[in-house]
Structures are given as structure tokens and as C-alpha cells.
Write a protein that holds these residues in place. Structure first.
Motif, PDB file in Angstrom:
ATOM      1  N   THR A   4       0.840  -1.188   0.000  1.00 30.97           N
ATOM      2  CA  THR A   4       0.000   0.000   0.000  1.00 30.97           C
ATOM      3  C   THR A   4       0.880   1.244   0.000  1.00 30.97           C
ATOM      4  OG1 THR A   4      -1.734  -1.188   1.183  1.00 30.97           O
ATOM      5  CG2 THR A   4      -1.834   1.221   1.218  1.00 30.97           C
ATOM      6  N   GLN A  11     -10.038   5.979   0.363  1.00 33.47           N
ATOM      7  CA  GLN A  11      -9.352   5.486  -0.825  1.00 33.47           C
ATOM      8  C   GLN A  11      -7.980   4.925  -0.494  1.00 33.47           C
ATOM      9  OE1 GLN A  11      -8.462   8.471  -3.802  1.00 33.47           O
ATOM     10  NE2 GLN A  11      -8.685  10.095  -2.287  1.00 33.47           N
ATOM     11  N   LEU A  13      -4.179   3.436  -2.639  1.00 30.58           N
ATOM     12  CA  LEU A  13      -3.373   3.230  -3.834  1.00 30.58           C
ATOM     13  C   LEU A  13      -2.298   2.209  -3.477  1.00 30.58           C
ATOM     14  CD1 LEU A  13      -2.680   4.152  -6.765  1.00 30.58           C
ATOM     15  CD2 LEU A  13      -1.125   5.820  -5.712  1.00 30.58           C
ATOM     16  N   LEU A  40      -0.740  -1.429 -10.749  1.00 35.66           N
ATOM     17  CA  LEU A  40      -1.087  -0.329  -9.874  1.00 35.66           C
ATOM     18  C   LEU A  40      -2.583  -0.428  -9.611  1.00 35.66           C
ATOM     19  CD1 LEU A  40       0.146   2.206  -8.531  1.00 35.66           C
ATOM     20  CD2 LEU A  40      -0.571   3.481 -10.570  1.00 35.66           C
ATOM     21  N   TRP A  42      -5.999   1.143  -7.542  1.00 38.09           N
ATOM     22  CA  TRP A  42      -6.605   2.257  -6.829  1.00 38.09           C
ATOM     23  C   TRP A  42      -8.026   1.866  -6.470  1.00 38.09           C
ATOM     24  CZ3 TRP A  42     -10.924   5.232  -8.172  1.00 38.09           C
ATOM     25  CH2 TRP A  42     -11.176   6.324  -7.340  1.00 38.09           C
ATOM     26  N   TYR A  52     -13.101   0.409  -7.966  1.00 38.57           N
ATOM     27  CA  TYR A  52     -11.701  -0.007  -7.966  1.00 38.57           C
ATOM     28  C   TYR A  52     -11.206  -0.168  -9.394  1.00 38.57           C
ATOM     29  CZ  TYR A  52     -14.454  -4.319  -7.850  1.00 38.57           C
ATOM     30  OH  TYR A  52     -15.409  -5.285  -8.083  1.00 38.57           O
TER      31      TYR A  52
END
Length: 156
Positions: A4, A11, A13, A40, A42, A52
């Protein structure tokens, strides 16, 4: 594996990676070797709603089938999904997946477009998931429809 990079109340990422090994040698697309994936991820969640996304790249093992037929060295992938969680432990989900075709000069060189519809049931640190995935558009480059039953357990 996943790490992470950023997380707030609503939220997150994260960057993820996978390592695959193909040890089969008895079918047409086999050659053995490692493949790597970097992605990646998110996500945004608020109340019962979640959104997502994933964007990734796959490095394929050196897999020349013959002089004219070969796997691409790198392919891209992307996905977007929406989930609605209700009654605290039930969730319905919808996803769209796009994978770049990995093999040149065949139906497998075309992009794969898939839609998934599923249901999740949460209890304690375990999740039961049932889903169906439909291949859209090009029916020659992936399974037409697939059903999945999965169980995940989170350790703390």
C-alpha cells in the motif's frame, strides 16, 4: 504481493507484483519459464459503494512457438469494477477487464474484453465469492463464459 502506497478513510493506492512459472511442456503454447506482472491498484469506498481500478503490465517468458508465431514480450492489462455492499455482509459486484492479446498473428493477438458479475458473502475474516465472467466481442481468444467459486481468508 501487494504494498500500500497511500491509504485514507475512503481510498487507497497500492502497487502489486506477481511471479508465475509455467512448467508444462506437453501442449502447443508451452515452453516453460517465469512470467512477471506489475500492477497499480486504486480503490475508493464510501458507505456501501466501492469503485476499484487496476492497470498492469505483464512480461512474458521467451516463448517462440516457431519462426513466425511468438508471444509478445510485454502486454498491458486494465480493469475497472464497482461493488455494492448491503446488509453488512453481502456484496454484489460488476467488473470490466481488458487484456492485450499476447500471441501474434492469431485470434490470440486480439484484445480480450470481459465482463464479470458476482456476489460476495463476508463473515469474520473470510469471504466467499461466486462470479460469472463473459467474453465480449471476440469469442475466439478466451473462454466464452467462466464461473468462479472462491474462498479467501485474511490473517491479522
Amino acid at each position: 504481493m501487494q504494498y500500500t502506497l497511500y491509504q485514507s478513510e475512503h481510498q487507497a493506492l497500492a502497487v502489486g507484483g506477481s511471479l508465475y512459472y509455467n512448467g508444462q511442456s506437453d501442449y502447443e503454447f508451452s515452453s516453460g519459464g517465469f512470467e512477471q506482472n506489475l500492477q497499480l491498484n486504486w480503490s475508493y469506498a464510501n458507505g456501501g459503494h466501492s469503485l476499484y481500478t487496476t492497470l498492469g503490465v505483464v512480461h512474458h517468458a521467451d516463448k517462440n512457438i516457431d519462426d513466425d508465431l511468438y508471444f509478445k514480450e510485454f502486454t498491458m492489462e486494465a480493469a475497472v469494477g464497482y461493488g455494492y455492499r448491503f446488509l453488512s455482509n453481502h456484496e454484489i459486484l460488476m467488473e470490466y477487464h481488458l487484456y492485450e492479446g499476447a500471441l501474434n498473428q492469431t485470434a490470440f493477438s486480439e484484445n480480450v474484453n470481459e465482463a464479470t458479475l458476482g456476489y460476495r458473502y463476508y463473515w469474520d475474516h473470510t469471504v466467499l465469492e461466486i462470479s460469472g465472467t463473459e467474453n465480449l466481442f471476440n469469442m475466439d481468444n478466451s473462454t466464452d463464459i467462466a464461473f468462479t467459486l472462491g474462498v479467501r481468508h485474511y490473517f491479522h
